[in-house]
Scaffold this motif. Structure first.
Motif, PDB file in Angstrom:
ATOM      1  N   PHE A  39       0.894  -1.007   0.013  1.00 30.65           N
ATOM      2  CA  PHE A  39      -0.022   0.013  -0.104  1.00 30.65           C
ATOM      3  C   PHE A  39       0.778   1.218  -0.053  1.00 30.65           C
ATOM      4  O   PHE A  39       0.334   2.226  -0.507  1.00 30.65           O
ATOM      5  N   GLY A  40       1.965   1.019   0.490  1.00 21.03           N
ATOM      6  CA  GLY A  40       2.787   2.292   0.668  1.00 21.03           C
ATOM      7  C   GLY A  40       2.712   3.299   2.105  1.00 21.03           C
ATOM      8  O   GLY A  40       1.936   2.838   2.730  1.00 21.03           O
ATOM      9  N   ASP A  41       3.297   4.329   2.007  1.00 25.71           N
ATOM     10  CA  ASP A  41       3.362   4.835   3.519  1.00 25.71           C
ATOM     11  C   ASP A  41       2.113   5.782   3.571  1.00 25.71           C
ATOM     12  O   ASP A  41       1.858   6.182   4.709  1.00 25.71           O
ATOM     13  N   SER A  42       1.712   6.150   2.542  1.00 18.87           N
ATOM     14  CA  SER A  42       0.475   7.268   2.678  1.00 18.87           C
ATOM     15  C   SER A  42      -0.756   6.337   3.080  1.00 18.87           C
ATOM     16  O   SER A  42      -1.769   7.011   3.571  1.00 18.87           O
ATOM     17  N   PHE A  43      -0.982   5.222   2.739  1.00 15.99           N
ATOM     18  CA  PHE A  43      -2.091   4.398   3.039  1.00 15.99           C
ATOM     19  C   PHE A  43      -2.171   4.295   4.718  1.00 15.99           C
ATOM     20  O   PHE A  43      -1.188   3.792   5.175  1.00 15.99           O
ATOM     21  N   ILE A  44      -3.643   4.149   5.202  1.00 10.13           N
ATOM     22  CA  ILE A  44      -3.774   4.151   6.682  1.00 10.13           C
ATOM     23  C   ILE A  44      -4.104   2.778   6.997  1.00 10.13           C
ATOM     24  O   ILE A  44      -4.986   2.368   6.436  1.00 10.13           O
ATOM     25  N   LEU A  45      -3.414   2.155   7.904  1.00 15.32           N
ATOM     26  CA  LEU A  45      -3.577   0.743   8.162  1.00 15.32           C
ATOM     27  C   LEU A  45      -4.031   0.811   9.820  1.00 15.32           C
ATOM     28  O   LEU A  45      -3.583   1.475  10.558  1.00 15.32           O
ATOM     29  N   TYR A  46      -5.043  -0.108   9.871  1.00 17.95           N
ATOM     30  CA  TYR A  46      -5.393  -0.335  11.318  1.00 17.95           C
ATOM     31  C   TYR A  46      -5.423  -1.832  11.584  1.00 17.95           C
ATOM     32  O   TYR A  46      -5.505  -2.659  10.619  1.00 17.95           O
ATOM     33  N   ALA A  47      -5.448  -2.253  13.041  1.00 17.00           N
ATOM     34  CA  ALA A  47      -5.415  -3.625  13.250  1.00 17.00           C
ATOM     35  C   ALA A  47      -6.463  -4.095  14.090  1.00 17.00           C
ATOM     36  O   ALA A  47      -6.686  -3.292  15.234  1.00 17.00           O
ATOM     37  N   ASP A  48      -7.292  -5.033  13.873  1.00 16.19           N
ATOM     38  CA  ASP A  48      -8.392  -5.581  14.972  1.00 16.19           C
ATOM     39  C   ASP A  48      -7.949  -7.180  15.282  1.00 16.19           C
ATOM     40  O   ASP A  48      -7.903  -8.079  14.461  1.00 16.19           O
ATOM     41  N   ALA A  49      -7.761  -7.122  16.713  1.00 11.69           N
ATOM     42  CA  ALA A  49      -7.274  -8.391  17.313  1.00 11.69           C
ATOM     43  C   ALA A  49      -8.474  -9.498  17.721  1.00 11.69           C
ATOM     44  O   ALA A  49      -8.178 -10.408  18.011  1.00 11.69           O
ATOM     45  N   ASN A  50      -9.677  -8.830  17.923  1.00  8.32           N
ATOM     46  CA  ASN A  50     -10.826  -9.346  18.407  1.00  8.32           C
ATOM     47  C   ASN A  50     -10.348 -10.211  19.774  1.00  8.32           C
ATOM     48  O   ASN A  50     -10.859 -11.250  19.741  1.00  8.32           O
ATOM     49  N   GLY A  51      -9.679  -9.695  20.604  1.00  7.50           N
ATOM     50  CA  GLY A  51      -9.523 -10.238  21.929  1.00  7.50           C
ATOM     51  C   GLY A  51      -8.354 -11.322  21.881  1.00  7.50           C
ATOM     52  O   GLY A  51      -8.314 -12.285  22.647  1.00  7.50           O
ATOM     53  N   SER A  52      -7.466 -11.225  20.955  1.00  7.10           N
ATOM     54  CA  SER A  52      -6.650 -12.536  20.589  1.00  7.10           C
ATOM     55  C   SER A  52      -5.343 -12.823  21.752  1.00  7.10           C
ATOM     56  O   SER A  52      -4.977 -13.755  21.998  1.00  7.10           O
ATOM     57  N   TYR A  53      -5.208 -11.442  22.369  1.00  4.14           N
ATOM     58  CA  TYR A  53      -3.905 -11.532  23.351  1.00  4.14           C
ATOM     59  C   TYR A  53      -4.244 -11.209  24.741  1.00  4.14           C
ATOM     60  O   TYR A  53      -4.870 -10.617  25.195  1.00  4.14           O
ATOM     61  N   ASN A  54      -3.132 -11.707  25.665  1.00  4.73           N
ATOM     62  CA  ASN A  54      -2.962 -11.131  26.770  1.00  4.73           C
ATOM     63  C   ASN A  54      -2.263  -9.889  26.701  1.00  4.73           C
ATOM     64  O   ASN A  54      -1.738  -9.372  25.895  1.00  4.73           O
ATOM     65  N   ALA A  55      -2.177  -9.077  28.000  1.00  5.22           N
ATOM     66  CA  ALA A  55      -1.550  -7.711  27.888  1.00  5.22           C
ATOM     67  C   ALA A  55      -0.008  -7.959  27.316  1.00  5.22           C
ATOM     68  O   ALA A  55       0.264  -7.090  26.416  1.00  5.22           O
ATOM     69  N   GLU A  56       0.707  -8.663  27.939  1.00  4.57           N
ATOM     70  CA  GLU A  56       2.194  -8.967  27.561  1.00  4.57           C
ATOM     71  C   GLU A  56       2.253  -9.234  25.938  1.00  4.57           C
ATOM     72  O   GLU A  56       3.200  -8.623  25.289  1.00  4.57           O
ATOM     73  N   LYS A  57       1.600  -9.930  25.664  1.00  9.64           N
ATOM     74  CA  LYS A  57       1.639 -10.374  24.041  1.00  9.64           C
ATOM     75  C   LYS A  57       1.004  -9.372  23.241  1.00  9.64           C
ATOM     76  O   LYS A  57       1.614  -8.843  22.153  1.00  9.64           O
ATOM     77  N   ALA A  58       0.001  -8.822  23.851  1.00  9.21           N
ATOM     78  CA  ALA A  58      -0.429  -7.499  22.887  1.00  9.21           C
ATOM     79  C   ALA A  58       0.610  -6.246  22.779  1.00  9.21           C
ATOM     80  O   ALA A  58       0.377  -5.521  21.743  1.00  9.21           O
ATOM     81  N   ILE A  59       1.167  -6.186  23.817  1.00  7.10           N
ATOM     82  CA  ILE A  59       2.202  -4.897  23.904  1.00  7.10           C
ATOM     83  C   ILE A  59       3.247  -5.427  23.005  1.00  7.10           C
ATOM     84  O   ILE A  59       3.654  -4.584  22.039  1.00  7.10           O
ATOM     85  N   GLU A  60       3.749  -6.489  22.723  1.00  7.64           N
ATOM     86  CA  GLU A  60       4.676  -7.102  21.673  1.00  7.64           C
ATOM     87  C   GLU A  60       4.134  -6.844  20.413  1.00  7.64           C
ATOM     88  O   GLU A  60       4.704  -6.267  19.710  1.00  7.64           O
ATOM     89  N   VAL A  61       2.920  -7.362  20.285  1.00  5.42           N
ATOM     90  CA  VAL A  61       2.204  -7.150  19.019  1.00  5.42           C
ATOM     91  C   VAL A  61       2.219  -5.720  18.464  1.00  5.42           C
ATOM     92  O   VAL A  61       2.347  -5.210  17.405  1.00  5.42           O
ATOM     93  N   GLY A  62       1.839  -5.123  19.338  1.00  6.41           N
ATOM     94  CA  GLY A  62       1.420  -3.564  19.472  1.00  6.41           C
ATOM     95  C   GLY A  62       2.801  -2.851  18.718  1.00  6.41           C
ATOM     96  O   GLY A  62       2.717  -1.688  17.830  1.00  6.41           O
ATOM     97  N   ARG A  63       3.936  -2.998  19.536  1.00  8.56           N
ATOM     98  CA  ARG A  63       5.191  -2.314  19.173  1.00  8.56           C
ATOM     99  C   ARG A  63       5.497  -2.894  17.550  1.00  8.56           C
ATOM    100  O   ARG A  63       6.061  -1.892  17.200  1.00  8.56           O
ATOM    101  N   MET A  64       5.271  -4.019  17.260  1.00  9.53           N
ATOM    102  CA  MET A  64       5.524  -4.324  15.803  1.00  9.53           C
ATOM    103  C   MET A  64       4.512  -3.467  14.941  1.00  9.53           C
ATOM    104  O   MET A  64       5.118  -3.065  13.786  1.00  9.53           O
ATOM    105  N   LEU A  65       3.443  -3.367  15.423  1.00 13.40           N
ATOM    106  CA  LEU A  65       2.122  -2.478  14.637  1.00 13.40           C
ATOM    107  C   LEU A  65       2.833  -0.973  14.644  1.00 13.40           C
ATOM    108  O   LEU A  65       2.836  -0.088  13.479  1.00 13.40           O
ATOM    109  N   GLU A  66       3.214  -0.620  15.569  1.00 12.57           N
ATOM    110  CA  GLU A  66       3.673   1.038  15.492  1.00 12.57           C
ATOM    111  C   GLU A  66       4.740   1.166  14.663  1.00 12.57           C
ATOM    112  O   GLU A  66       5.098   2.142  14.151  1.00 12.57           O
ATOM    113  N   SER A  67       5.710   0.085  14.636  1.00 10.94           N
ATOM    114  CA  SER A  67       6.922   0.335  13.793  1.00 10.94           C
ATOM    115  C   SER A  67       6.516   0.257  12.333  1.00 10.94           C
ATOM    116  O   SER A  67       7.276   0.856  11.431  1.00 10.94           O
ATOM    117  N   LEU A  68       5.211  -0.108  11.833  1.00 12.17           N
ATOM    118  CA  LEU A  68       4.780  -0.238  10.476  1.00 12.17           C
ATOM    119  C   LEU A  68       3.710   1.303  10.506  1.00 12.17           C
ATOM    120  O   LEU A  68       2.976   1.186   9.401  1.00 12.17           O
TER     121      LEU A  68
END
Length: 309
Positions: A177-206
């Motif tokens: 999509f490139g840098d200008s396209f807006i991305l969102y993510a929906d986990a539908n309750g997939s994670y506990n807090a520790e794992k969600a923070i790990e995944v969230g930091r990956m998402l932030e890097s993108l």
């Protein structure tokens, strides 16, 4: 409308696999809305909800919504609020036809006639590569400038649909999509807090712009840990049907984007209340709605009247 709008009929109709809620006034005006999952809730609709509205003045709709709750508060949840929402939405259609005004005017006045949309609604049965391709094609067809991807495995206790799917999919989405396209993510309750923070930091890097339901929706303390740890806004609220819970969530920083569902939360009036709660904290509301086709008129009417949407 100067005189009473007496509700004389409320009927559940079926056409093929689709259900509709039709209301009628003493003046012969008809309102209708398409329902979602109502076949699972028919006894509640017929025995608890419909009787509370028959013979009443539809102009008192806000009062009627509150009264049907106080009479049935022990049932409060999606199975109760969906029938309430469909009666309310159908009566708003009836009132709009009676007053010859769009529903947005009845909700407080139209403040916009256009609104930006994002793509959503694909699933987790695809591979990472297939899912990105679905959205790329949909963006080309629709002209949308944003898309929300389903990540994790849905209430899956930290498991992905298959190992590595989420990270592969989101990295590929950003690349295609490139840098200008807006991305969102929906986990539908997939994670506990520790794992969600790990995944969230990956998402932030993108540069993903919000992280929806990182933890199971009832686990507010876990979700707050995620919100506190990340720079990216956390979104949530689609499963909730308690105005008090929404207030607590926004006042305590559990979510930075509020997502009441126009059906699960009980209709337009109750979603407007959530919007006002969010506005006091200067945060936006992005209503949850999985209905398409004719039913998408509900979210468009609502969006036309809500300033902080």
């Amino acid at each position: 409308v100067s005189g009473p709008v007496k509700v004389t009929g409320i009927e559940l109709l079926k056409a093929g696999k689709d259900y509709f809620l039709r209301t009628t006034s003493a003046d012969g005006v008809v309102g209708v809305c398409k329902t979602k999952d109502i076949e699972h809730y028919i006894p509640i609709l017929e025995h608890r909800v419909i009787p509370a509205y028959l013979g009443r003045d539809a102009r008192e709709l806000e009062l009627l919504v509150d009264q049907v709750y106080t009479k049935n508060y022990k049932l409060a949840g999606q199975a109760f609020w969906c029938p309430v929402a469909y009666v309310e939405q159908s009566l708003f259609d009836l009132l709009g036809r009676t007053a010859k005004k769009p529903v947005g005017e009845l909700l407080g006045g139209v403040v916009r006639t256009e609104i930006r949309i994002y793509l959503s609604g694909s699933g987790r049965e695809t591979t990472a590569e297939e899912e990105v391709d679905v959205y790329v094609k949909a963006a080309q067809l629709s002209g949308a400038k944003a898309a929300k991807f389903k990540i994790g495995g849905r209430m899956s206790r930290n498991l992905d649909t298959y190992p590595g799917r989420t990270e592969t999919m989101m990295k590929l989405a950003r690349k295609r999509f490139g840098d200008s396209f807006i991305l969102y993510a929906d986990a539908n309750g997939s994670y506990n807090a520790e794992k969600a923070i790990e995944v969230g930091r990956m998402l932030e890097s993108l540069d993903v712009k919000f992280f929806e339901e990182p933890c199971p929706w009832e686990e507010l303390s876990e979700t707050k840990k995620v919100a506190d740890a990340l720079r990216m806004p956390v979104a949530g609220g689609e499963q909730d049907a308690s105005t008090w819970r929404f207030k607590w969530m926004v006042e305590n920083g559990v979510v930075q984007i509020v997502q009441p569902d126009l059906n699960y939360n009980g209709g337009f009036i109750r979603a407007l209340r959530v919007a006002r709660i969010a506005a006091k904290q200067n945060i936006p509301i992005t209503p949850h709605n999985t209905q398409t086709g004719a039913s998408s008129v509900n979210i468009l009417q609502f969006a036309s009247a809500v300033k902080n949407i």
